[in-house]
Enzyme design. Structure first.
Site, short mmCIF file in Angstrom:
data_model
loop_
_atom_site.label_atom_id
_atom_site.label_comp_id
_atom_site.label_asym_id
_atom_site.label_seq_id
_atom_site.Cartn_x
_atom_site.Cartn_y
_atom_site.Cartn_z
N HIS A 4 -8.12 0.87 -4.74
CA HIS A 4 -9.66 -0.04 -3.43
C HIS A 4 -10.27 1.54 -2.47
CE1 HIS A 4 -8.98 -0.34 1.36
NE2 HIS A 4 -10.48 -0.36 0.73
N ASP A 43 -4.27 3.53 -2.03
CA ASP A 43 -6.24 3.41 -1.34
C ASP A 43 -6.40 4.87 -1.36
OD1 ASP A 43 -5.65 1.60 0.92
OD2 ASP A 43 -4.01 2.11 0.90
N MET A 88 -12.47 4.13 -0.48
CA MET A 88 -12.78 4.40 0.74
C MET A 88 -14.01 5.63 0.43
SD MET A 88 -10.22 2.74 2.86
CE MET A 88 -8.91 2.69 1.31
N HIS A 98 -1.12 -1.04 -4.35
CA HIS A 98 -2.45 -0.81 -3.54
C HIS A 98 -2.61 0.31 -3.58
CE1 HIS A 98 -5.94 -1.99 -1.62
NE2 HIS A 98 -5.22 -1.26 -0.53
N SER A 100 0.51 -1.47 0.25
CA SER A 100 -0.28 0.11 0.04
C SER A 100 1.08 1.25 0.21
CB SER A 100 -0.99 -0.48 0.99
OG SER A 100 -1.31 1.38 1.48
N ASP A 110 -6.58 -6.67 3.90
CA ASP A 110 -6.66 -5.56 4.14
C ASP A 110 -5.95 -5.20 5.47
OD1 ASP A 110 -5.19 -2.75 3.60
OD2 ASP A 110 -6.88 -1.92 2.27
N MET A 159 -9.04 7.58 -0.37
CA MET A 159 -10.15 8.17 1.13
C MET A 159 -10.91 9.46 0.22
SD MET A 159 -7.44 6.83 3.70
CE MET A 159 -6.76 5.23 3.89
N MET A 216 -11.20 -6.22 5.65
CA MET A 216 -10.27 -5.49 5.85
C MET A 216 -10.10 -5.71 7.94
SD MET A 216 -10.06 -2.75 4.31
CE MET A 216 -9.07 -1.39 5.36
C1 DX5 Z 1 -6.41 1.42 5.27
C2 DX5 Z 1 -5.86 1.17 3.98
C3 DX5 Z 1 -4.53 0.73 4.08
C4 DX5 Z 1 -3.46 0.21 4.90
C5 DX5 Z 1 -2.49 -0.87 5.35
O1 DX5 Z 1 -7.48 1.93 5.06
O2 DX5 Z 1 -6.85 0.66 4.02
O3 DX5 Z 1 -4.23 -0.62 3.12
O4 DX5 Z 1 -3.35 1.60 4.13
O5 DX5 Z 1 -1.39 -0.38 5.98
P1 DX5 Z 1 -1.12 -1.06 6.83
O6 DX5 Z 1 -0.33 -2.63 6.17
O7 DX5 Z 1 0.24 0.23 7.81
O8 DX5 Z 1 -1.94 -1.71 7.69
ZN ZN Z 2 -6.41 -0.92 1.28
#
Ligand code: DX5
Ligand code: ZN
Length: 213
Positions: free
Chosen positions: A64, A33, A66, A31, A6, A173, A35, A135
């Site tokens: 991903h 993220d 969110m 990956h 990520s 994840d 948000m 998750m």
């Molecule tokens: C959280 C994200 C993850 C996060 C994972 O909302 O979806 O992808 O970045 O990070 P670690 O591996 O540090 O938990």
């Molecule tokens: Zn993620």
């Protein structure tokens, strides 16, 4: 085990180098993220920055979402040709319709479940999905502690997948490291996402990825 670092834990001041490092270091997917500050209490990156990530990456993108308004964000990111787009079932009134839309854009559809969401909630969507993302932390931040009940959830999901669509992948994840990855593999996980474990590993990203594999 496929490994999807990520980039949330990358150094955004040298993002292209950090993306190249995990690709050269043997990862399988990158990956990303996304948000929106509404679905989760954090805000990350949009298509302008993800375009720079896509140009630096030599491995496919695993986006991903969110966000609220999933369909709007699918339209924003589809031109970047990601391998997967994952959306949260908790935020989608018409998940089956959105799966069809993602596939019609040439992208592999995936659904994400928050820690409280039952694996059975996707049972009748499995035959149309290429991946389910579980998750193992609350979405929104990197560096959180792994929630161990996800292991039992993987086992239940695996049984449903074997019945409905054995080709569907399981991704986990949040809080993944070299210890819990063994339990995840035994339970039937195909892909792990790892942010802080990979980017903050004392021996570097290549060693970190190898240890998860
Ligand atoms: C959280 C994200 C993850 C996060 C994972 O909302 O979806 O992808 O970045 O990070 P670690 O591996 O540090 O938990
Ligand atoms: Zn993620």
């Amino acid at each position: 085990m496929l490994v999807a670092p990520s980039i949330l834990s990358a150094d955004f001041g040298r993002l292209a180098e950090d993306v190249k490092a995990v690709c050269d270091g043997g990862c399988d997917l990158v990956h990303v993220d996304v948000m929106d500050g509404h679905f989760v209490p954090n805000l990350t990156i949009g298509p302008v920055v993800v375009d720079a990530v896509a140009k630096a990456a030599t491995k496919p993108l695993d986006i991903h979402l969110m966000v609220e308004n999933n369909s709007f964000f699918v339209d924003l990111f589809a031109p970047l040709n990601p391998e997967f787009i994952s959306f949260h079932i908790e935020e989608e009134k018409h998940p089956h319709r959105l799966i069809q839309k993602i596939r019609s854009l040439g992208i592999r559809p995936s659904i994400v479940l928050n820690p409280h969401t039952l694996p059975e909630s996707v049972e009748f969507l499995l035959e149309d999905l290429d991946m389910v993302l579980l998750m193992s932390v609350n979405p929104g931040f990197g560096g959180q502690k792994f929630i161990p009940s996800v292991i039992e959830k993987v086992q239940r999901l695996k049984a449903l997948i074997e019945k409905r669509n054995p080709d569907c992948l399981i991704e986990v994840d949040g809080g993944v490291n070299d210890v819990n990855v063994k339990q995840l593999a035994a339970a039937g996980v195909d892909v792990v996402v790892a942010g802080s474990y990979v980017y903050k590993h004392p021996k570097g990203v290549k060693e970190a990825i190898a240890s998860l594999k």
